[in-house]
Design a protein around this motif. Structure first.
Motif, PDB file in Angstrom:
ATOM      1  N   PRO A 148       6.857   0.364  -7.479  1.00 45.21           N
ATOM      2  CA  PRO A 148       6.714  -1.008  -7.959  1.00 45.21           C
ATOM      3  C   PRO A 148       5.244  -1.416  -8.047  1.00 45.21           C
ATOM      4  O   PRO A 148       4.412  -0.943  -7.268  1.00 45.21           O
ATOM      5  CB  PRO A 148       7.451  -1.829  -6.902  1.00 45.21           C
ATOM      6  CG  PRO A 148       8.383  -0.863  -6.254  1.00 45.21           C
ATOM      7  CD  PRO A 148       7.674   0.455  -6.271  1.00 45.21           C
ATOM      8  N   VAL A 149       4.952  -2.268  -9.004  1.00 40.96           N
ATOM      9  CA  VAL A 149       3.564  -2.704  -9.208  1.00 40.96           C
ATOM     10  C   VAL A 149       2.987  -3.305  -7.936  1.00 40.96           C
ATOM     11  O   VAL A 149       1.826  -3.049  -7.576  1.00 40.96           O
ATOM     12  CB  VAL A 149       3.487  -3.715 -10.364  1.00 40.96           C
ATOM     13  CG1 VAL A 149       2.079  -4.295 -10.482  1.00 40.96           C
ATOM     14  CG2 VAL A 149       3.890  -3.054 -11.672  1.00 40.96           C
ATOM     15  N   GLU A 150       3.782  -4.069  -7.225  1.00 37.77           N
ATOM     16  CA  GLU A 150       3.283  -4.712  -6.006  1.00 37.77           C
ATOM     17  C   GLU A 150       2.956  -3.704  -4.904  1.00 37.77           C
ATOM     18  O   GLU A 150       2.243  -4.033  -3.948  1.00 37.77           O
ATOM     19  CB  GLU A 150       4.282  -5.753  -5.490  1.00 37.77           C
ATOM     20  CG  GLU A 150       5.667  -5.226  -5.200  1.00 37.77           C
ATOM     21  CD  GLU A 150       6.587  -5.289  -6.409  1.00 37.77           C
ATOM     22  OE1 GLU A 150       7.812  -5.241  -6.202  1.00 37.77           O
ATOM     23  OE2 GLU A 150       6.085  -5.393  -7.560  1.00 37.77           O
ATOM     24  N   ALA A 151       3.444  -2.476  -5.046  1.00 41.28           N
ATOM     25  CA  ALA A 151       3.149  -1.434  -4.053  1.00 41.28           C
ATOM     26  C   ALA A 151       1.968  -0.559  -4.478  1.00 41.28           C
ATOM     27  O   ALA A 151       1.660   0.434  -3.802  1.00 41.28           O
ATOM     28  CB  ALA A 151       4.390  -0.578  -3.826  1.00 41.28           C
ATOM     29  N   THR A 152       1.320  -0.929  -5.560  1.00 50.41           N
ATOM     30  CA  THR A 152       0.179  -0.159  -6.052  1.00 50.41           C
ATOM     31  C   THR A 152      -0.945  -0.141  -5.019  1.00 50.41           C
ATOM     32  O   THR A 152      -1.301  -1.185  -4.460  1.00 50.41           O
ATOM     33  CB  THR A 152      -0.362  -0.767  -7.368  1.00 50.41           C
ATOM     34  OG1 THR A 152       0.673  -0.733  -8.347  1.00 50.41           O
ATOM     35  CG2 THR A 152      -1.577   0.001  -7.872  1.00 50.41           C
ATOM     36  N   GLN A 153      -1.501   1.018  -4.770  1.00 53.20           N
ATOM     37  CA  GLN A 153      -2.652   1.130  -3.883  1.00 53.20           C
ATOM     38  C   GLN A 153      -3.923   1.092  -4.733  1.00 53.20           C
ATOM     39  O   GLN A 153      -3.994   1.749  -5.769  1.00 53.20           O
ATOM     40  CB  GLN A 153      -2.588   2.427  -3.083  1.00 53.20           C
ATOM     41  CG  GLN A 153      -1.398   2.490  -2.142  1.00 53.20           C
ATOM     42  CD  GLN A 153      -1.365   3.781  -1.344  1.00 53.20           C
ATOM     43  OE1 GLN A 153      -2.334   4.534  -1.325  1.00 53.20           O
ATOM     44  NE2 GLN A 153      -0.246   4.031  -0.679  1.00 53.20           N
ATOM     45  N   GLY A 154      -4.892   0.331  -4.306  1.00 50.59           N
ATOM     46  CA  GLY A 154      -6.119   0.199  -5.094  1.00 50.59           C
ATOM     47  C   GLY A 154      -6.133  -1.138  -5.815  1.00 50.59           C
ATOM     48  O   GLY A 154      -5.877  -2.172  -5.206  1.00 50.59           O
ATOM     49  N   TYR A 155      -6.386  -1.125  -7.124  1.00 51.67           N
ATOM     50  CA  TYR A 155      -6.507  -2.360  -7.913  1.00 51.67           C
ATOM     51  C   TYR A 155      -5.226  -2.583  -8.728  1.00 51.67           C
ATOM     52  O   TYR A 155      -4.980  -1.916  -9.734  1.00 51.67           O
ATOM     53  CB  TYR A 155      -7.714  -2.286  -8.841  1.00 51.67           C
ATOM     54  CG  TYR A 155      -9.035  -2.203  -8.108  1.00 51.67           C
ATOM     55  CD1 TYR A 155      -9.702  -3.351  -7.685  1.00 51.67           C
ATOM     56  CD2 TYR A 155      -9.607  -0.954  -7.824  1.00 51.67           C
ATOM     57  CE1 TYR A 155     -10.906  -3.268  -7.000  1.00 51.67           C
ATOM     58  CE2 TYR A 155     -10.810  -0.860  -7.135  1.00 51.67           C
ATOM     59  CZ  TYR A 155     -11.452  -2.024  -6.731  1.00 51.67           C
ATOM     60  OH  TYR A 155     -12.646  -1.942  -6.054  1.00 51.67           O
ATOM     61  N   LYS A 156      -4.409  -3.524  -8.300  1.00 51.54           N
ATOM     62  CA  LYS A 156      -3.138  -3.785  -8.969  1.00 51.54           C
ATOM     63  C   LYS A 156      -3.340  -4.210 -10.423  1.00 51.54           C
ATOM     64  O   LYS A 156      -2.484  -3.960 -11.279  1.00 51.54           O
ATOM     65  CB  LYS A 156      -2.355  -4.863  -8.207  1.00 51.54           C
ATOM     66  CG  LYS A 156      -1.848  -4.430  -6.852  1.00 51.54           C
ATOM     67  CD  LYS A 156      -1.015  -5.530  -6.199  1.00 51.54           C
ATOM     68  CE  LYS A 156      -0.446  -5.073  -4.855  1.00 51.54           C
ATOM     69  NZ  LYS A 156      -1.492  -4.732  -3.883  1.00 51.54           N
ATOM     70  N   ALA A 157      -4.483  -4.843 -10.718  1.00 46.14           N
ATOM     71  CA  ALA A 157      -4.731  -5.321 -12.082  1.00 46.14           C
ATOM     72  C   ALA A 157      -4.778  -4.189 -13.099  1.00 46.14           C
ATOM     73  O   ALA A 157      -4.534  -4.400 -14.296  1.00 46.14           O
ATOM     74  CB  ALA A 157      -6.040  -6.110 -12.137  1.00 46.14           C
ATOM     75  N   THR A 158      -5.065  -2.964 -12.642  1.00 39.48           N
ATOM     76  CA  THR A 158      -5.114  -1.834 -13.571  1.00 39.48           C
ATOM     77  C   THR A 158      -3.736  -1.463 -14.100  1.00 39.48           C
ATOM     78  O   THR A 158      -3.621  -0.718 -15.079  1.00 39.48           O
ATOM     79  CB  THR A 158      -5.747  -0.600 -12.912  1.00 39.48           C
ATOM     80  OG1 THR A 158      -4.948  -0.193 -11.795  1.00 39.48           O
ATOM     81  CG2 THR A 158      -7.160  -0.900 -12.451  1.00 39.48           C
ATOM     82  N   ARG A 159      -2.687  -1.999 -13.467  1.00 39.94           N
ATOM     83  CA  ARG A 159      -1.323  -1.745 -13.946  1.00 39.94           C
ATOM     84  C   ARG A 159      -0.923  -2.693 -15.063  1.00 39.94           C
ATOM     85  O   ARG A 159       0.202  -2.669 -15.539  1.00 39.94           O
ATOM     86  CB  ARG A 159      -0.331  -1.850 -12.769  1.00 39.94           C
ATOM     87  CG  ARG A 159      -0.514  -0.773 -11.719  1.00 39.94           C
ATOM     88  CD  ARG A 159      -0.077   0.615 -12.248  1.00 39.94           C
ATOM     89  NE  ARG A 159       1.363   0.641 -12.460  1.00 39.94           N
ATOM     90  CZ  ARG A 159       1.939   0.742 -13.662  1.00 39.94           C
ATOM     91  NH1 ARG A 159       1.212   0.833 -14.764  1.00 39.94           N
ATOM     92  NH2 ARG A 159       3.255   0.770 -13.769  1.00 39.94           N
ATOM     93  N   GLY A 160      -1.853  -3.561 -15.481  1.00 44.63           N
ATOM     94  CA  GLY A 160      -1.567  -4.485 -16.572  1.00 44.63           C
ATOM     95  C   GLY A 160      -0.909  -5.754 -16.079  1.00 44.63           C
ATOM     96  O   GLY A 160      -0.721  -5.976 -14.880  1.00 44.63           O
ATOM     97  N   ALA A 161      -0.528  -6.603 -17.048  1.00 44.79           N
ATOM     98  CA  ALA A 161       0.151  -7.861 -16.725  1.00 44.79           C
ATOM     99  C   ALA A 161       1.656  -7.641 -16.781  1.00 44.79           C
ATOM    100  O   ALA A 161       2.165  -6.949 -17.670  1.00 44.79           O
ATOM    101  CB  ALA A 161      -0.257  -8.940 -17.717  1.00 44.79           C
ATOM    102  N   THR A 162       2.366  -8.232 -15.833  1.00 36.61           N
ATOM    103  CA  THR A 162       3.821  -8.145 -15.835  1.00 36.61           C
ATOM    104  C   THR A 162       4.373  -9.294 -16.667  1.00 36.61           C
ATOM    105  O   THR A 162       4.245 -10.468 -16.299  1.00 36.61           O
ATOM    106  CB  THR A 162       4.384  -8.221 -14.406  1.00 36.61           C
ATOM    107  OG1 THR A 162       3.791  -7.196 -13.610  1.00 36.61           O
ATOM    108  CG2 THR A 162       5.896  -8.036 -14.417  1.00 36.61           C
TER     109      THR A 162
END
Length: 271
Positions: free
Chosen positions: A188-202
């Motif tokens: 899940p995006v919220e479990a991203t390690q590092g910079y969550k913004a790099t996963r784009g906008a939900t």
């Protein structure tokens, strides 16, 4: 509007890149009549002269929608900017007009408000993120893919001069995919390690990434994946506005057959 009468059209943002091509096409038709235009920069001028339109009929340019709608028309076409488009659309609806929206950047909240007014007035709003037939097909194929492939993301590309992000095309696609289902991300995006913004906008549960760089015109990409395979669907536009004109004319001709808010050119197409 009778079947024999020409459909009278007012175009907002008429001197812009895509809208000027639409206006050139409108005056070449037998069933549509361009009666008024909105452009703050050219208010008070004659669109016939500004765009060198091949028509003997003057087309007055106004600064505001309130002034323009003093001239009777049937369809209001908006090709402006999101900060003024909602006001244009709602004003046109309250003047008992059908509306086609080609403006990018309106939000789902904007469209909820617009839908309420359209329903109250028993008029139609056809909101089209992109009038190109290839985008219509991309949307349709993406909806099919989402039924069979569990994960997807969207990338939209545009020139560095495009102010809104993501594009209206990307927003429309995300809206459509949400009606099919939600992507099942492994992490899940919220479990991203590092910079969550790099996963784009939900947006409507879909990750959307926007690229804004010189050299791009407009492109839209949907990527679907599952174990050991992926599917990439991509639309790319050239520098001409021609791909958008045919779809825009179809929308103008058919919007009166609808009621309320409809999103996507496929609403008036047969598959």
């Amino acid at each position: 509007m009778t079947t024999s009468a020409k459909i009278r059209v007012c175009v907002a943002g008429a001197t812009g890149w895509a809208a000027s091509a639409l206006c050139q096409a409108l005056v070449q038709t037998d069933d549509l009549l361009l009666v008024a235009a909105i452009s703050r920069k050219h208010a008070g001028d004659n669109l016939q002269e500004v765009l060198s339109l091949d028509t003997p009929t003057p087309v007055p340019i106004f600064a505001t929608v309130e002034e323009a709608l003093q001239i009777p028309c049937d369809v209001f076409f908006d090709y402006t900017a999101p900060d003024i488009a909602k006001h244009h659309v709602i004003t046109a609806l309250r003047h008992q007009l059908h509306v086609v929206v080609g403006t990018s950047g309106l939000t789902d909240d904007d469209y909820r408000e617009i839908e309420q007014v359209a329903t109250e007035q028993q008029r139609a709003v056809l909101a089209v993120g992109n009038f190109a037939i290839s985008v219509v097909l991309l949307n349709k194929f993406s909806e099919i893919a989402a039924r069979y492939m569990p994960q997807w993301e969207i990338i939209d590309y545009a020139s560095d001069k495009k102010p809104d992000s993501p594009s209206g095309s990307a927003l429309e696609l995300a809206n459509r995919l949400a009606k099919v289902g939600q992507p099942a991300y492994t992490i899940p995006v919220e479990a991203t390690q590092g910079y969550k913004a790099t996963r784009g906008a939900t947006i409507n549960h879909t990750q959307v990434h926007s690229v804004r760089l010189p050299g791009y015109v407009i492109a839209l990409e949907s990527i679907f994946g599952q174990e050991s395979e992926k599917l990439i669907l991509k639309h790319e536009a050239g520098t001409s506005a021609v791909p958008y004109v045919k779809g825009a004319l179809l929308a103008i001709r058919q919007v009166h057959t609808l009621t309320g808010l409809k999103r996507g050119l496929d609403q008036v197409m047969t598959f």
